[in-house]
Design an enzyme around this catalytic site. Sequence first.
Site, short mmCIF file in Angstrom:
data_model
loop_
_atom_site.label_atom_id
_atom_site.label_comp_id
_atom_site.label_asym_id
_atom_site.label_seq_id
_atom_site.Cartn_x
_atom_site.Cartn_y
_atom_site.Cartn_z
CD GLU A 1 -2.73 -1.29 2.47
OE1 GLU A 1 -3.91 -1.64 2.34
OE2 GLU A 1 -2.20 -1.06 3.57
C1 TNX Z 1 -4.27 -4.20 4.68
S1 TNX Z 1 -2.54 -6.41 4.25
C2 TNX Z 1 -3.01 -3.89 5.14
C3 TNX Z 1 -2.81 -3.49 6.54
C4 TNX Z 1 -4.11 -3.37 7.27
C5 TNX Z 1 -5.00 -4.53 6.88
C6 TNX Z 1 -6.29 -4.56 7.65
C7 TNX Z 1 -1.55 -5.36 4.04
C8 TNX Z 1 -0.33 -5.83 3.45
N1 TNX Z 1 -1.87 -4.11 4.42
O1 TNX Z 1 -2.10 -2.29 6.62
O2 TNX Z 1 -3.85 -3.39 8.64
O3 TNX Z 1 -5.28 -4.46 5.52
O4 TNX Z 1 -6.99 -5.73 7.36
#
Ligand code: TNX
Length: 509
Positions: free
Chosen positions: A325
């Site tokens: 992300e």
């Molecule tokens: C996605 S999974 C994220 C996290 C969040 C999560 C909550 C991922 C690699 N990044 O930063 O905590 O969703 O479900």
Amino acid sequence: MMENVIPKPVSVRQDGGVCRLTAGARIWVEPATEEMVRIGEYLAERLGEVGGTAARPPATCGTRSMPHLQIREEGNGRPQRVAPTGEEEEGGIALTTVGGDAELGEEGYELTITPEGVRVAAAQPAGVFWGVQTLRQMLPATAEGLTEYRLATGRIRDYPRFGWRGMMLDVARHFIGVEEVKRLIDLMASYKLNRLHLHLSDDQGWRIAIASWPNLTACGGSTEVGGGSGGYYSQAEYAEIVGYAASRYITIVPEIDMPGHTNAALASYAELNCDGAARPPYTGTEVGFSSLCIGKEITYRFVEDVVREIAALTPGPYFHIGGDEALVTTTEDYIDFIDRAQAIVQSHGKQAVGTEEIGQAALLPTTIAQHWATDQIRKAARQGVKIIMSPATRTYLDMKYNESTKLGLNWAGYVEVEDAYRWDPATQVEGVGEEDVLGVESLLWSETVETMSDIEYMTFPRLAGHAEIGWSPAAGRSWEEYRVRLGAHGARWAAMGVNFYRSPQIAWR
Ligand code: TNX
């Protein structure tokens, strides 16, 4: 009780007899190395707990004294053999790596129960330790009122399908203390999990002391989701967690999430920001708004220092660089950053692990990519690197079980016990097959999870299913059969005070 073991063993043969494990039964280890003695002591302690002497008031304990550890010595002071003798006929337990079958691999074991006693044999101590977990599950959940344990005789031969059977704990969104982490490690070990991935940094908090950048914890460690005071591990506390995990054959995988999910670092050091202005601390739950400054050299001095200090405290071969992300980092910058981060990790003797987004960069052959929710995993797989399977729709322990679950999120849907169990890592993503898969990892993000009780509720029973998917052969696994076995584990968790979700899908016994 052989039939209720989770993960399901590769082969179980019962032969209709009974072994009586009575008070005074002894545990023998061979060879009597420090490591084997430690496994023997571990088993003795666990048996003591079942007996209730460790945790309960005298009124409910003392009905029996459970097997104690005795290292048998002969002549030259070293144990010579553990074959049944007169003494062992009382129901001894032998733990041995002498003559262990190398075909069972690094983690496999053979558990043999005869009327004379119990024997766990493995090529390596790790296998003995996993065999001990199987044995524990064959004993009743509680010893109350019993004067002996009766075990069905027979033989189990067992070894894992995958080498990576992990759980991720997010200690960044809400900080989780050392004692809680140790309790989780013990619970993981019962299901033969062997990797604990610690998510040590995120926008909301920095959780490990870095001597060369002290403000990371002084500032970045002082916040968490919801505005609480956060916390962090000193280097000594982190080392303590690493050592405790190692005693349970669990490798710690430290993660510093980069280049996104870095607000806590950007709040701690103004110079890490492209505009030179420190960001305010963040205690909300949005994702994807922060980025290290890709074009500044100080960014790489920072990464270098952090990786060096953590790598020095981490005996395991892995260092997780996050990579998810990075929504405010351009693709070009992202690729440049991953290139350099991978090289830094390698220069400190570690293998990089990253979320599937790193597949956009040219990966080193030793780098490992982790699938969670996107197609980018195929880009990593096409480069031939190994893949950890953590599909959000199956393995995200922070997803609610159903619409009435109070804790958790639901962006990937609801994940009931059946959803968590009914999938296979080798067929989950087209283009990622058995040979690509290193293993399975369950992820517990902690935006909504604050206490040990919260952790337990979201983790159990789903983690047991993931453990089985990571360990047991795909052929022979079925939900209908698994849910019956799982029903026997509720009593174990209850006896240990584990706050588990009593799913209506399971007939708890
Ligand atoms: C996605 S999974 C994220 C996290 C969040 C999560 C909550 C991922 C690699 N990044 O930063 O905590 O969703 O479900």
